[in-house]
Design a protein around this motif. Structure first.
Motif, PDB file in Angstrom:
ATOM      1  N   GLU A 144       0.843  -1.197   0.000  1.00 39.35           N
ATOM      2  CA  GLU A 144       0.000   0.000   0.000  1.00 39.35           C
ATOM      3  C   GLU A 144       0.876   1.244   0.000  1.00 39.35           C
ATOM      4  O   GLU A 144       1.867   1.329   0.722  1.00 39.35           O
ATOM      5  CB  GLU A 144      -0.906   0.019   1.242  1.00 39.35           C
ATOM      6  N   GLY A 145       0.513   2.207  -0.818  1.00 43.45           N
ATOM      7  CA  GLY A 145       1.203   3.487  -0.823  1.00 43.45           C
ATOM      8  C   GLY A 145       2.548   3.430  -1.534  1.00 43.45           C
ATOM      9  O   GLY A 145       2.861   2.513  -2.289  1.00 43.45           O
ATOM     10  N   ASP A 146       3.351   4.441  -1.267  1.00 41.59           N
ATOM     11  CA  ASP A 146       4.649   4.649  -1.906  1.00 41.59           C
ATOM     12  C   ASP A 146       5.723   3.887  -1.138  1.00 41.59           C
ATOM     13  O   ASP A 146       5.977   4.165   0.031  1.00 41.59           O
ATOM     14  CB  ASP A 146       4.943   6.156  -1.917  1.00 41.59           C
ATOM     15  N   LEU A 147       6.378   2.908  -1.794  1.00 44.92           N
ATOM     16  CA  LEU A 147       7.390   2.113  -1.106  1.00 44.92           C
ATOM     17  C   LEU A 147       8.589   2.954  -0.703  1.00 44.92           C
ATOM     18  O   LEU A 147       9.171   2.737   0.364  1.00 44.92           O
ATOM     19  CB  LEU A 147       7.844   0.951  -2.004  1.00 44.92           C
ATOM     20  N   ALA A 148       8.974   3.923  -1.536  1.00 49.68           N
ATOM     21  CA  ALA A 148      10.106   4.786  -1.184  1.00 49.68           C
ATOM     22  C   ALA A 148       9.806   5.562   0.090  1.00 49.68           C
ATOM     23  O   ALA A 148      10.655   5.672   0.986  1.00 49.68           O
ATOM     24  CB  ALA A 148      10.413   5.744  -2.333  1.00 49.68           C
ATOM     25  N   GLU A 149       8.600   6.081   0.189  1.00 49.58           N
ATOM     26  CA  GLU A 149       8.207   6.827   1.387  1.00 49.58           C
ATOM     27  C   GLU A 149       8.184   5.913   2.607  1.00 49.58           C
ATOM     28  O   GLU A 149       8.610   6.308   3.705  1.00 49.58           O
ATOM     29  CB  GLU A 149       6.834   7.455   1.170  1.00 49.58           C
ATOM     30  N   LEU A 150       7.693   4.694   2.430  1.00 49.87           N
ATOM     31  CA  LEU A 150       7.660   3.738   3.539  1.00 49.87           C
ATOM     32  C   LEU A 150       9.079   3.450   4.036  1.00 49.87           C
ATOM     33  O   LEU A 150       9.333   3.452   5.249  1.00 49.87           O
ATOM     34  CB  LEU A 150       6.987   2.436   3.084  1.00 49.87           C
ATOM     35  N   ILE A 151      10.011   3.209   3.119  1.00 49.20           N
ATOM     36  CA  ILE A 151      11.386   2.892   3.505  1.00 49.20           C
ATOM     37  C   ILE A 151      12.034   4.078   4.215  1.00 49.20           C
ATOM     38  O   ILE A 151      12.779   3.909   5.192  1.00 49.20           O
ATOM     39  CB  ILE A 151      12.186   2.449   2.263  1.00 49.20           C
ATOM     40  N   GLU A 152      11.739   5.281   3.752  1.00 46.41           N
ATOM     41  CA  GLU A 152      12.259   6.466   4.444  1.00 46.41           C
ATOM     42  C   GLU A 152      11.706   6.568   5.850  1.00 46.41           C
ATOM     43  O   GLU A 152      12.452   6.829   6.813  1.00 46.41           O
ATOM     44  CB  GLU A 152      11.920   7.720   3.645  1.00 46.41           C
ATOM     45  N   ASP A 153      10.385   6.374   5.991  1.00 48.00           N
ATOM     46  CA  ASP A 153       9.736   6.545   7.284  1.00 48.00           C
ATOM     47  C   ASP A 153      10.122   5.449   8.278  1.00 48.00           C
ATOM     48  O   ASP A 153      10.327   5.716   9.471  1.00 48.00           O
ATOM     49  CB  ASP A 153       8.213   6.564   7.116  1.00 48.00           C
ATOM     50  N   VAL A 154      10.212   4.216   7.805  1.00 53.95           N
ATOM     51  CA  VAL A 154      10.452   3.088   8.704  1.00 53.95           C
ATOM     52  C   VAL A 154      11.934   2.917   9.019  1.00 53.95           C
ATOM     53  O   VAL A 154      12.310   2.695  10.172  1.00 53.95           O
ATOM     54  CB  VAL A 154       9.876   1.788   8.104  1.00 53.95           C
TER      55      VAL A 154
END
Length: 368
Positions: A144-154
């Motif tokens: 779900e959502g943007d994987l790049a954003e997820l990797i940055e956030d997590v």
């Protein structure tokens, strides 16, 4: 041993500018610069940030004289890889400077769920399980959502997408102060997504490389490199978790339509999904050969998700700035630790226009 003042003085000599012109380019007052050069007063971090930004060096270089391996690599490599390295050098240099200003990389590695022993596939599965557990802990889903954003956030990694042309997939740049994944813009969203997961695998595995170039993550030569094998296996396990695949097969069956729907749901290529299912013994080699011949476009059409695929293909062709880097650069300016120029340069906009926009938004009660 040369001091910071010596290095700034050498930089001014190399630029061919006199003191007034050098100070003007760096947005500094000439009398104050003269005092710092003479040793009468020390350079402030803001002064050094201004000089570093204006003359394309890092604050770390001005303070220590050390040059990043990325700088050397960018000068000795050609083609798309050279362009990628130059972009990586810029982003990692900015991240190092932000650390000096009090905004370090928010890097968050994972604790593996099993010892790092055994085959590269076992190591990759262990890392993937740990990474998926971390995303779940942050209430995030990789589908779900943007994987790049997820990797940055997590994980606290900076992720950038740059225009490089064909012949290059991505790189991982690791320094004491920076963790960066840089990807090439492409019309193949599944390949870009797999490359992103592949580069994350390099970072989480702690591969001992300052710069890890991946011109082609599927090249035959890469298959002989254990770190590349591990990164690819990690990407497969991270993007296509076994339990998710088993639920998907149970829900849709192993028909061509069901397989295509699962590939679209996970945003992976049919060939990657087929190999992953073969590895997990969910299908035999004959079925794998049949499924892997399906193209991503055919899978999207078969699953009735052609418009979604087109949208993802358009997005994967767009440039992307590293999110945490942009956030921290703006925060440093708002805290008075830096000028607006670094943020404007990062965004690729005129500094005066950006200043006017921020002042207008603040005047209207909005956020910059």
């Amino acid at each position: 041993m040369p001091s910071t003042s010596d290095r700034v003085r050498n930089l001014m000599e190399q630029s061919g500018l006199n003191l007034d012109a050098f100070a003007e380019r760096a947005d500094l007052e000439a009398p104050q610069l003269a005092e710092s050069l003479s040793g009468a007063s020390p350079f402030s971090v803001v002064d050094l940030a201004c000089i570093a930004e204006a003359f394309d060096v890092s604050m770390d270089f001005l303070l220590t004289g050390a040059e990043s391996p990325l700088s050397v690599a960018a000068r000795t490599t050609t083609g798309e890889a050279a362009q990628a390295l130059e972009a990586a050098r810029e982003y990692t240099s900015r991240r190092t400077d932000l650390g000096t200003l009090g905004y370090p990389q928010p890097w968050r590695p994972v604790a593996e769920t099993a010892p790092a022993v055994g085959s590269y596939t076992a190591r990759a599965e262990s890392l993937a399980q740990a990474a998926l557990g971390e995303t779940a802990r942050h209430s995030r889903s990789i589908s779900e959502g943007d994987l790049a954003e997820l990797i940055e956030d997590v994980f606290g990694v900076d992720v950038a997408v740059v225009q490089l042309g064909d012949g290059f997939d991505g790189l991982t740049a690791t320094t004491d102060d920076a963790k960066l994944i840089l990807l090439a813009a492409t019309s193949n969203p599944a390949r870009q997504r797999f490359t992103l997961a592949h580069e994350l695998g390099h970072l989480l595995a702690g591969d001992n490389q300052d710069v890890h170039l991946d011109r082609d993550i599927f090249a035959p030569a890469q298959r002989r490199d254990p770190s590349e094998q591990c990164a690819n296996a990690f990407a497969s396990a991270f993007l296509m978790p076994e339990d998710t695949l088993r639920r998907g097969i149970k829900a849709t069956g192993l028909t061509p339509e069901g397989f295509a729907s699962l590939a679209c749901e996970l945003m992976v290529s049919p060939s990657s999904l087929a190999y992953r299912m073969l590895h997990l013994r969910m299908i035999d080699s004959g079925m794998c050969d049949g499924f892997k011949r399906m193209t991503a476009v055919e899978a999207a059409e078969l699953a009735g998700r052609g418009e979604e695929f087109d949208r993802r293909a358009r997005l994967s062709q767009q440039s992307r700035l590293p999110g945490p880097l942009a956030r921290d650069t703006l925060a440093a300016y708002k805290a008075g630790k830096s000028t607006l120029r670094p943020y404007a340069t990062l965004l690729g906009v005129d500094v005066d226009e950006l200043r006017n926009r921020i002042e207008t938004e603040q005047g209207n009660g909005g956020a910059a």
